[in-house]
Design a protein around this motif. Structure first.
Motif, PDB file in Angstrom:
ATOM      1  N   SER A  80      -1.055 -13.048  -3.739  1.00 57.80           N
ATOM      2  CA  SER A  80      -0.534 -11.729  -3.400  1.00 57.80           C
ATOM      3  C   SER A  80      -0.221 -10.923  -4.653  1.00 57.80           C
ATOM      4  O   SER A  80      -0.468  -9.715  -4.694  1.00 57.80           O
ATOM      5  N   ASN A  81       0.329 -11.551  -5.688  1.00 55.00           N
ATOM      6  CA  ASN A  81       0.593 -10.836  -6.935  1.00 55.00           C
ATOM      7  C   ASN A  81      -0.690 -10.268  -7.514  1.00 55.00           C
ATOM      8  O   ASN A  81      -0.725  -9.126  -7.985  1.00 55.00           O
ATOM      9  N   PHE A  82      -1.739 -11.057  -7.499  1.00 58.91           N
ATOM     10  CA  PHE A  82      -3.016 -10.579  -8.020  1.00 58.91           C
ATOM     11  C   PHE A  82      -3.560  -9.434  -7.166  1.00 58.91           C
ATOM     12  O   PHE A  82      -4.066  -8.437  -7.692  1.00 58.91           O
ATOM     13  N   PHE A  83      -3.423  -9.547  -5.840  1.00 59.22           N
ATOM     14  CA  PHE A  83      -3.894  -8.477  -4.957  1.00 59.22           C
ATOM     15  C   PHE A  83      -3.102  -7.192  -5.186  1.00 59.22           C
ATOM     16  O   PHE A  83      -3.672  -6.099  -5.245  1.00 59.22           O
ATOM     17  N   PHE A  84      -1.778  -7.310  -5.319  1.00 59.07           N
ATOM     18  CA  PHE A  84      -0.948  -6.127  -5.556  1.00 59.07           C
ATOM     19  C   PHE A  84      -1.413  -5.382  -6.802  1.00 59.07           C
ATOM     20  O   PHE A  84      -1.554  -4.158  -6.804  1.00 59.07           O
ATOM     21  N   LEU A  85      -1.639  -6.133  -7.886  1.00 55.64           N
ATOM     22  CA  LEU A  85      -2.000  -5.500  -9.154  1.00 55.64           C
ATOM     23  C   LEU A  85      -3.409  -4.938  -9.123  1.00 55.64           C
ATOM     24  O   LEU A  85      -3.684  -3.921  -9.771  1.00 55.64           O
ATOM     25  N   VAL A  86      -4.308  -5.577  -8.389  1.00 56.37           N
ATOM     26  CA  VAL A  86      -5.664  -5.023  -8.271  1.00 56.37           C
ATOM     27  C   VAL A  86      -5.631  -3.689  -7.533  1.00 56.37           C
ATOM     28  O   VAL A  86      -6.283  -2.715  -7.952  1.00 56.37           O
ATOM     29  N   LEU A 134       0.830  -1.205   0.000  1.00 55.00           N
ATOM     30  CA  LEU A 134       0.000   0.000   0.000  1.00 55.00           C
ATOM     31  C   LEU A 134       0.863   1.252   0.000  1.00 55.00           C
ATOM     32  O   LEU A 134       0.503   2.269  -0.606  1.00 55.00           O
ATOM     33  N   GLU A 135       2.005   1.173   0.639  1.00 53.08           N
ATOM     34  CA  GLU A 135       2.923   2.313   0.695  1.00 53.08           C
ATOM     35  C   GLU A 135       3.444   2.687  -0.683  1.00 53.08           C
ATOM     36  O   GLU A 135       3.444   3.867  -1.076  1.00 53.08           O
ATOM     37  N   ILE A 136       3.861   1.697  -1.470  1.00 52.12           N
ATOM     38  CA  ILE A 136       4.408   2.014  -2.788  1.00 52.12           C
ATOM     39  C   ILE A 136       3.306   2.264  -3.812  1.00 52.12           C
ATOM     40  O   ILE A 136       3.518   3.012  -4.773  1.00 52.12           O
ATOM     41  N   VAL A 137       2.126   1.663  -3.635  1.00 51.95           N
ATOM     42  CA  VAL A 137       1.001   1.976  -4.532  1.00 51.95           C
ATOM     43  C   VAL A 137       0.561   3.422  -4.338  1.00 51.95           C
ATOM     44  O   VAL A 137       0.209   4.116  -5.294  1.00 51.95           O
ATOM     45  N   TYR A 138       0.594   3.886  -3.102  1.00 52.83           N
ATOM     46  CA  TYR A 138       0.282   5.286  -2.813  1.00 52.83           C
ATOM     47  C   TYR A 138       1.237   6.224  -3.558  1.00 52.83           C
ATOM     48  O   TYR A 138       0.821   7.201  -4.191  1.00 52.83           O
ATOM     49  N   GLY A 139       2.531   5.905  -3.522  1.00 52.58           N
ATOM     50  CA  GLY A 139       3.502   6.723  -4.241  1.00 52.58           C
ATOM     51  C   GLY A 139       3.340   6.636  -5.749  1.00 52.58           C
ATOM     52  O   GLY A 139       3.529   7.632  -6.460  1.00 52.58           O
ATOM     53  N   GLN A 140       2.969   5.455  -6.257  1.00 53.15           N
ATOM     54  CA  GLN A 140       2.785   5.313  -7.699  1.00 53.15           C
ATOM     55  C   GLN A 140       1.559   6.082  -8.188  1.00 53.15           C
ATOM     56  O   GLN A 140       1.575   6.656  -9.281  1.00 53.15           O
ATOM     57  N   THR A 141       0.510   6.126  -7.390  1.00 52.35           N
ATOM     58  CA  THR A 141      -0.668   6.921  -7.751  1.00 52.35           C
ATOM     59  C   THR A 141      -0.318   8.398  -7.842  1.00 52.35           C
ATOM     60  O   THR A 141      -0.783   9.114  -8.746  1.00 52.35           O
TER      61      THR A 141
END
Length: 724
Positions: free
Chosen positions: A602-608, A548-555
């Protein structure tokens, strides 16, 4: 088995009778010689299925099994194999024969194959060489893969679950690097080389179209000339103001309309918009492609409780693990999974035994707790809104009267509030979920979804607050421009600065957590024998929280790349450094999570989650491009009402025939049939997926029947040994 009932028929009837004998019972054939084989569960099930369905001769003839003749009877290896066809060769691997028998059959097939012409031989040689070349290139590219040895080392010590996080981080580094290449090649590079006259290029500045508009003002940056103190440079570097504001890092730098390379004219505003659409589309396609692969794996791993138990007991060990501590952790992880399964079963039994009063009580409690959750979220959103408004007002009015510390605090106030909300809200969610009486698996999923929502919604609230300030107009002059030009003469650069500050502050928090919290905690746990310190233990390396930390930065990167074209380069460098920070933390200062994480799911959850962040990035970008008026003092869209207006303006310069085609594609007459065709294609794939699901269910039933056959035969063998 005997061959009674086949007779001296032709080869086809013999093959059909063998298939019938092996796969399904037939009324025209005698029973097997061993009577108890008729009692096999699979035999009885197929007999019942044949009686109910009927007409299965075609299915029997379509089976591709290779039947062994009885012992003592000579085998005709070429019989029924279709040696005259070259397409049979690949099926040898599937035949139930020994290696010498397969070699004999291959020699027979080769002897019956007609010799190829020189042209066919050349094509066959060329295809083999091309396949060999592609395999060598693929093998070579695997050696050039980023962090190949590091990720394998992590996988060997901590398993595939943690390895999936670092692979996901590598994917984001590559994605941001490609986005940076696009933005730099099509936007930044043409502007730079034209200003310096490289490659005999020249440029045409954007002319001020309607100078009567009040928002046609000169966009200047104060405080960048004369004697500048060092702390001012530090403040500008951290906040994106001052000397950085008029560099190629932000939107306001790009004031070129056309770049001319000899006879080629390069339309910078159109390239700016199309490149933005391309990097968003590329991100969407790449994420969806990887998500589909992960979704297939997650479908394969779907299982009932009995299969889950068997898989954990007999196939749950991760043979990639070589580290002793990691193996102990895997033991505790499997134990935790079994406890979780038992707890979920207990929850299901408890749920089935609930009375009406208990259901009303638990549902009322959940409604009450969700109201509290909504109140906490509302408080976080309101705090972000107030912090953003306060920060923007003080930046605009009193920037020269504030000290360096106060200026940085005001600049970073929204980022600080967002970080606090991202830290406090998940802790509250993990505490309150214990009172909602859910199963352990659902507790994890619900908590994660709440954390995803609060992190990504915080960015949305920040953008809403900025948009409200930008669009707030008090007089007619402001309304004629479409934005508050007095406070925001170049509002796109201001939004880019906010995204830049969020990116920098997020990196500072990640680094500070590793240096000032994880490392001292490791020292205390190692050298201090206090019970309270030992009870706290090392910091846990939670995979979902880090994702969630890196997805936040990617957004933030997706949203900010339009307003700050070089922000993907900063994101690439940031994630490159974060990889080593997280690796060092995992190896030396943290302990892996005790909760198991399967690599496929987990890979699927990360990408979702990443896909949700991308969709969130689409919304504000689409509104700012199509609805909010572009700045009239900076940027490539000075002469357009909105950024999207450059597209119809460019289309007007096309030939009449091409213009009619494009207008027809954009009309309702094309949209409705296109939508119908898309719906038909979607229905087709849904039906195809349903058919595949039925086949998978049949294969699972067949596996279950095979296991029952084995149990039956073992029981019969045990009885025979006892009687003997």
């Amino acid at each position: 088995m005997s061959r009674g009932g086949t007779g001296p028929g032709s080869r086809e009837s013999l093959s059909s009778s063998e298939d019938s004998e092996v796969f399904l019972p037939d009324a025209n054939h005698t029973s097997p010689s061993v009577a108890f084989l008729q009692e096999l569960p699979s035999y009885q099930s197929s007999l019942r299925w044949r009686t109910a369905a009927g007409g299965t001769q075609d299915r029997q003839q379509n089976n591709h099994g290779f039947v062994r003749p009885p012992a003592g009877e000579p085998r005709n290896l070429a019989e029924g194999t279709g040696v005259e066809r070259e397409s049979v060769l690949p099926s040898l691997r599937e035949c139930a024969l020994s290696i010498p028998e397969k070699r004999k059959l291959r020699d027979i097939q080769k002897a019956n194959i007609k010799p190829l012409s020189r042209w066919d031989q050349w094509k066959q040689t060329r295809n083999k060489s091309w396949k060999k070349f592609l395999n060598e290139i693929k093998e070579l590219s695997s050696y050039l893969q980023l962090w190949r040895h590091d990720i394998r080392d992590i996988e060997g010590k901590f398993g595939t679950g943690i390895q999936s996080y670092f692979s996901f981080l590598r994917f984001l580094v590559l994605l941001n690097f490609i986005i940076f290449i696009l933005m730099f090649s099509f936007i930044t590079l043409p502007s730079i080389i034209s200003k310096y006259g490289v490659l005999n290029s020249s440029y045409v500045n954007i002319s001020q179209g309607n100078k009567d508009l009040p928002c046609r003002i000169v966009y200047t940056i104060s405080g960048t000339k004369g004697l500048v103190y060092l702390y001012t440079y530090i403040k500008d570097l951290l906040s994106g103001t001052g000397f950085l504001e008029m560099t190629s890092l932000f939107y306001g730098y790009y004031t070129i309309d056309t770049v001319e390379f000899s006879v080629i004219k390069y339309n910078v505003p159109l390239a700016y918009l199309l490149t933005t659409l391309v990097y968003l589309s590329l991100s969407l396609i790449w994420i969806v492609k990887r998500s589909v692969e992960g979704f297939k794996q997650s479908l394969i791993h779907e299982e009932d409780q009995f299969q889950s138990y068997c898989n954990k007991i007999f196939a749950g060990w991760d043979f990639c693990i070589t580290d002793l501590n990691a193996s102990r952790l895997k033991h505790s992880s499997l134990q935790y999974e079994l406890k979780t399964d038992l707890e979920e079963e207990r929850q299901r039994q408890k749920k089935a035994e609930r009375t009406t009063e208990e259901k009303l009580r638990i549902y009322s409690l959940r409604i009450f707790l969700n109201i509290i959750v909504l109140a906490v979220l509302s408080g976080c959103f309101y705090a972000i809104y107030i912090a953003t408004v306060f920060s923007q007002e003080n930046i605009s009015h009193d920037s020269n009267k504030i000290t360096i510390e106060g200026s940085l605090l005001v600049q970073y106030l929204p980022s600080i509030v967002i970080t606090l909300a991202n830290f406090i809200a998940p802790l509250f969610f993990s505490m309150i979920i214990k009172f909602e009486d859910y199963s352990p698996a659902f507790e994890i999923r619900l908590t994660l979804m709440r954390c995803v929502f609060v992190r990504l919604a915080n960015i949305g609230v920040l953008l809403f607050s900025l948009g409200n300030q930008i669009l707030s107009c008090a007089d007619e002059d402001c309304k004629s421009c479409g934005y508050n030009y007095m406070l925001y003469p170049c509002w796109e650069s201001r939004v880019g600065q906010e995204m830049y500050k969020l990116m920098i502050f997020d990196f500072i928090i990640i680094l500070a957590m590793a240096v000032f919290i994880d490392f001292p905690r490791k020292l205390l746990v190692t050298y201090c024998s206090c019970k309270a310190v030992q009870w706290c233990g090392l910091q846990e390396f939670g995979i979902p929280d880090n994702v969630l930390e890196i997805v936040y930065g990617q957004t933030i990167c997706w949203i900010g790349a339009f307003y700050s074209p070089l922000l993907p380069a900063i994101a690439t460098i940031k994630y490159f450094i974060v990889f080593y920070i997280k690796k060092i933390s995992l190896m030396h200062t943290c302990r892996p999570s005790t909760r198991p994480v399967r690599a496929s799911s987990s890979n699927f959850f990360f990408l979702v989650v990443l896909l949700i962040g991308l969709i969130l990035g689409f919304i504000p970008l689409g509104l700012s491009i199509a609805q909010i008026g572009s700045s009239k003092a900076c940027g490539p869209f000075i002469n357009f009402k909105t950024s999207w207006d450059v597209v119809p303006h460019t289309i007007q310069g096309f030939p009449v025939a091409l213009r009619k085609v494009l207008n027809g594609i954009a009309s309702e007459a094309f949209a409705v049939p296109f939508f119908i065709v898309i719906c038909l294609i979607m229905f087709y794939f849904i039906a195809l997926a349903g058919a595949h699901k039925r086949v998978v269910d049949q294969l699972r039933e067949q596996l279950v029947m095979e296991s029952r056959d084995k149990l039956f035969l073992i029981r019969k063998l045990t009885e025979a040994q006892q009687h003997s």
